[in-house]
Design a protein around this motif. Structure first.
Motif: not given
Lengths: 160, 160
Positions: A137-146, B10-27
């Motif tokens: 998931f992280v990799a995909l979202l990073e792809q989106l951003c990059e 795992a928790g940090d990964q979840a938080m990173e996911l949350a951050e990336l998701l927010v940015h993608a959704t904003r765009r």
DNA sequence: TATTGTTATACTCTATAACTATA
DNA sequence: TATAGTTATAGAGTATAACAATA
């Protein structure tokens, strides 16, 4: 014909992605509000505290850039935090047009609880994914951003 | 120790996911506004038109459930569309407490342009992903909804 | 009594435009 | 002139609570 069908399918897939993304983000935002409310913080304010804890004192322009908002929005975000005495504004000694923002002692004391709240919200939404799925998931979202040219979270540098 | 470290990661990964998701959704949201503005529609209104075009006449309660909003919010969304004469309210013959909503002729005429706008917004964000990546992405988001108990988009039934 | 949708109200998030101070 | 941040204002999106009509 085949070309058209392929294009259509790809477009529909993008729209499905958009729909799913919206729903996931809505759930994340609602959970975040619930967890941050008891701390007296809004979601936007928590984002500011997070970049400040990551990077120390920042100019308003940096806050706006890192959070991907216009300068006026950054002003609003910081206003509430300053009123709550969680951050402090002070003039930039190098450029008197600029304003620097940094956490106060009270703001730093809140960071642990902020971290717990942020993590709980994230786990609420992503907690069911396996570790491998999260990495995917992280990799995909990073792809989106990059590839999409996201100026904020792209290239693993300025992510909030 | 290992357990704790794993949990932390795992928790940090979840938080990173949350951050990336927010940015993608904003765009995505900003792009949607740009594409829908010329049609005189807000993003929320476009969501309503989309479920109506998918499912025909709906009760207000259905609109709220499908869009994952409280009833009051559905009222606001539909109000604007009704004022623009894109949808029509009429009393449910089977239960006079209920109100049914359906597209007007003008609303149906707008659907093609709506579809183009929605697709353009989605492609703007997801267009750079390969077909395989999109499938992966969709699968992950569906996992989120199903395992996370999302009442809206889960189980491939009520997705907007 | 329970449910449907509304009126009334308010809060969060974000934005544009005009202005001030500084560079 | 250009930049940083503000004041003033507005709009989108969502929510809670009280209420009316109906079941």
């Amino acid at each position: 014909m085949a070309r058209s069908a392929t294009t259509t399918a790809a477009g529909d897939q993008a729209m499905e992605l958009a729909e799913l993304l919206v729903h996931a983000t809505r759930r994340l935002h609602r959970g975040s509000m619930e967890h941050l409310g008891p701390l007296g913080l809004t979601v936007a304010q928590a984002r500011v505290l997070h970049v400040l804890s990551d990077r120390g004192a920042l100019r308003m322009a940096d806050v706006a850039a890192l959070l991907d908002v216009v300068p006026r929005t950054a002003t609003s975000m910081v206003d509430g935090l300053e009123a709550a005495a969680l951050v402090r504004r002070w003039p930039d000694p190098e450029d008197r047009r600029s304003v620097r923002v940094e956490l106060t002692a009270a703001g730093r004391r809140l960071l642990d609880r902020l971290h717990v709240a942020r993590r709980a919200s994230a786990e609420q939404v992503f907690g069911t994914l396996t570790s491998a799925e999260r990495r995917q998931f992280v990799a995909l979202l990073e792809q989106l951003c990059e590839r999409g040219g996201c100026s904020v979270c792209g290239h693993g540098n300025g992510a909030l």
